[in-house]
Design an enzyme around this catalytic site. Structure first.
Site, PDB file in Angstrom:
ATOM      1  N   ARG A  81       0.847  -1.211   0.000  1.00 18.51           N
ATOM      2  CA  ARG A  81       0.000   0.000   0.000  1.00 18.51           C
ATOM      3  C   ARG A  81       0.879   1.256   0.000  1.00 18.51           C
ATOM      4  O   ARG A  81       0.543   2.253  -0.640  1.00 18.51           O
ATOM      5  CB  ARG A  81      -0.943  -0.017   1.202  1.00 18.51           C
ATOM      6  CG  ARG A  81      -1.994   1.081   1.128  1.00 18.51           C
ATOM      7  CD  ARG A  81      -3.039   0.946   2.196  1.00 18.51           C
ATOM      8  NE  ARG A  81      -2.473   1.067   3.526  1.00 18.51           N
ATOM      9  CZ  ARG A  81      -3.114   0.752   4.639  1.00 18.51           C
ATOM     10  NH1 ARG A  81      -4.354   0.309   4.594  1.00 18.51           N
ATOM     11  NH2 ARG A  81      -2.550   0.886   5.822  1.00 18.51           N
ATOM     12  N   HIS A 141       5.043  25.786  -5.074  1.00 21.44           N
ATOM     13  CA  HIS A 141       4.061  24.720  -5.256  1.00 21.44           C
ATOM     14  C   HIS A 141       4.552  23.631  -6.203  1.00 21.44           C
ATOM     15  O   HIS A 141       4.353  22.452  -5.960  1.00 21.44           O
ATOM     16  CB  HIS A 141       2.748  25.290  -5.819  1.00 21.44           C
ATOM     17  CG  HIS A 141       1.968  26.082  -4.823  1.00 21.44           C
ATOM     18  ND1 HIS A 141       2.307  27.377  -4.482  1.00 21.44           N
ATOM     19  CD2 HIS A 141       0.884  25.770  -4.095  1.00 21.44           C
ATOM     20  CE1 HIS A 141       1.444  27.811  -3.588  1.00 21.44           C
ATOM     21  NE2 HIS A 141       0.571  26.863  -3.333  1.00 21.44           N
ATOM     22  N   LYS A 196      -2.822   6.876   1.077  1.00 21.39           N
ATOM     23  CA  LYS A 196      -2.720   7.131   2.527  1.00 21.39           C
ATOM     24  C   LYS A 196      -1.884   8.391   2.730  1.00 21.39           C
ATOM     25  O   LYS A 196      -0.704   8.339   3.090  1.00 21.39           O
ATOM     26  CB  LYS A 196      -2.146   5.913   3.253  1.00 21.39           C
ATOM     27  CG  LYS A 196      -2.477   5.904   4.750  1.00 21.39           C
ATOM     28  CD  LYS A 196      -2.347   4.509   5.322  1.00 21.39           C
ATOM     29  CE  LYS A 196      -2.431   4.473   6.840  1.00 21.39           C
ATOM     30  NZ  LYS A 196      -3.678   4.929   7.426  1.00 21.39           N
TER      31      LYS A 196
HETATM   32  N1  PDD Z   1      -5.618   4.311  10.021  1.00 26.01           N
HETATM   33  N2  PDD Z   1      -9.412   4.031   6.669  1.00 26.01           N
HETATM   34  C1  PDD Z   1      -8.723   5.083   7.141  1.00 26.01           C
HETATM   35  C2  PDD Z   1      -9.158   6.451   6.743  1.00 26.01           C
HETATM   36  C3  PDD Z   1      -7.620   4.890   7.984  1.00 26.01           C
HETATM   37  O1  PDD Z   1      -6.921   5.950   8.437  1.00 26.01           O
HETATM   38  C4  PDD Z   1      -7.252   3.563   8.361  1.00 26.01           C
HETATM   39  C5  PDD Z   1      -6.089   3.268   9.260  1.00 26.01           C
HETATM   40  C6  PDD Z   1      -8.010   2.498   7.851  1.00 26.01           C
HETATM   41  C7  PDD Z   1      -7.685   1.049   8.190  1.00 26.01           C
HETATM   42  O2  PDD Z   1      -6.528   0.599   7.520  1.00 26.01           O
HETATM   43  P1  PDD Z   1      -5.640  -0.579   8.147  1.00 26.01           P
HETATM   44  O3  PDD Z   1      -6.568  -1.670   8.472  1.00 26.01           O
HETATM   45  O4  PDD Z   1      -4.675  -0.935   7.080  1.00 26.01           O
HETATM   46  O5  PDD Z   1      -4.982  -0.005   9.391  1.00 26.01           O
HETATM   47  C8  PDD Z   1      -9.069   2.762   7.006  1.00 26.01           C
HETATM   48  C9  PDD Z   1      -4.389   4.210  10.776  1.00 26.01           C
HETATM   49  C10 PDD Z   1      -4.398   3.117  11.792  1.00 26.01           C
HETATM   50  C11 PDD Z   1      -4.043   5.568  11.335  1.00 26.01           C
HETATM   51  O6  PDD Z   1      -4.255   6.540  10.610  1.00 26.01           O
HETATM   52  O7  PDD Z   1      -3.552   5.670  12.460  1.00 26.01           O
END
Ligand code: PDD
Length: 284
Positions: free
Chosen positions: A51, A99, A146
């Protein structure tokens, strides 16, 4: 004292410094991962690193880096216990605020650790159900990346706290996407449902594992859009993330979910999930 990783160095946290012109700081031009380690061993590490590569590719940040070696060294330097590792990669600093992207910038790589609970060891009784609110999803349209631009997520979490809840589920165009920092599931007549993967949600590693384990254990499941009515009428609601595993939701806004107790399908999945985690980590 906590040791962090920054650009090739393992240093005490307060010695780690980055430029005020770092694009992660100025523009949120950066991505991250949160990866659990139990007794020094990364949980679903390959999935997290895949990811991360997806996020980096989306930002056009090119890097050839041995993530696994750096992470295991950092975890060892922090005692190899139960830790979640926060890993952030920014596009780097151009020494000024512009930017436009300069493809020659050297990315900033930062990682730090934080203690995490081992829910297998703690046991099912210790898991507390939570309350969630439902509110508008004000985020951008590339939630599959992410990225560190978490302002909407932080503000809705605060809104949830002010309503006496622990999470917020997000509603976009009549459909629930995910939580502020988690994915979500509902159960109807023994079938597990969760929204499909796309650019509106993060492809959660915990979500994927739950679906995998459901398939292996003959628990019916389906990826489908879920609206507010279905959510509040569901027999069970759960959230999932790397740091929280699977948590039952007992209240949505003013509605009690099911009979207001931790549901039987959640209990079964929690047991399957934590046993899998324990076996993977210890080989027992
Ligand atoms: N967050 N959706 C969002 C918006 C998230 O921020 C997260 C995880 C998940 C779940 O993803 P995973 O199962 O791979 O942790 C879904 C992490 C834990 C954080 O921001 O701290």
């Amino acid at each position: 004292m906590e040791t962090v990783y920054l650009n090739g160095h393992y240093v005490p946290a307060e010695e780690a410094k980055i430029s005020v012109f770092d694009r992660g700081f100025l523009f949120s031009d950066s991505v991250y991962e949160v990866i659990p380690f139990y007794q020094g061993v990364g949980f679903r590490l390959d999935e997290h690193l895949q990811r991360l590569e997806h996020s980096l590719r989306a930002l056009r940040i090119e890097l050839d880096f041995d993530w696994a070696s750096m992470l295991s060294r950092l975890v060892a330097l922090n005692g190899s216990g139960n830790l979640s590792v926060y890993l952030q990669v920014t596009r780097g600093s151009a020494g000024k605020r512009v930017h436009a992207i300069d493809p020659k910038l050297v990315p900033t790589i930062f990682a730090c650790c934080q203690p995490i609970r081992d829910i297998y060891q703690e046991g099912i009784e210790r898991v507390e159900g939570i309350k969630v609110i439902v509110t508008a999803d004000l985020r951008w349209r590339r939630c599959d990346i992410k990225a560190t631009c978490l302002l909407p997520n932080i503000l809705v979490l605060q809104q949830a706290k002010e309503a006496g809840a622990q999470e917020a589920l997000l509603l976009r165009d009549g459909t629930l996407t995910e939580g502020a920092s988690c994915n979500f599931f509902i159960v109807e007549r023994g079938v597990i449902y969760t929204p499909p993967i796309g650019t509106e949600i993060l492809s959660g590693t915990t979500r994927a594992l739950i679906l995998e384990l459901a398939d292996q254990n003959g628990i019916p499941r389906q990826e489908t859009d879920i609206d507010y009515q279905r959510l509040i009428n569901a027999d069970e609601v759960w959230i999932s993330s790397s740091t929280r595993a699977i948590v039952p939701v007992l209240q949505v806004d003013d509605y009690v979910v099911g009979d207001g107790l931790k549901g039987p399908v959640w209990q079964r999945m929690f047991e399957i999930f934590t046993r899998y985690q324990h076996q993977l980590m210890t080989g027992e």
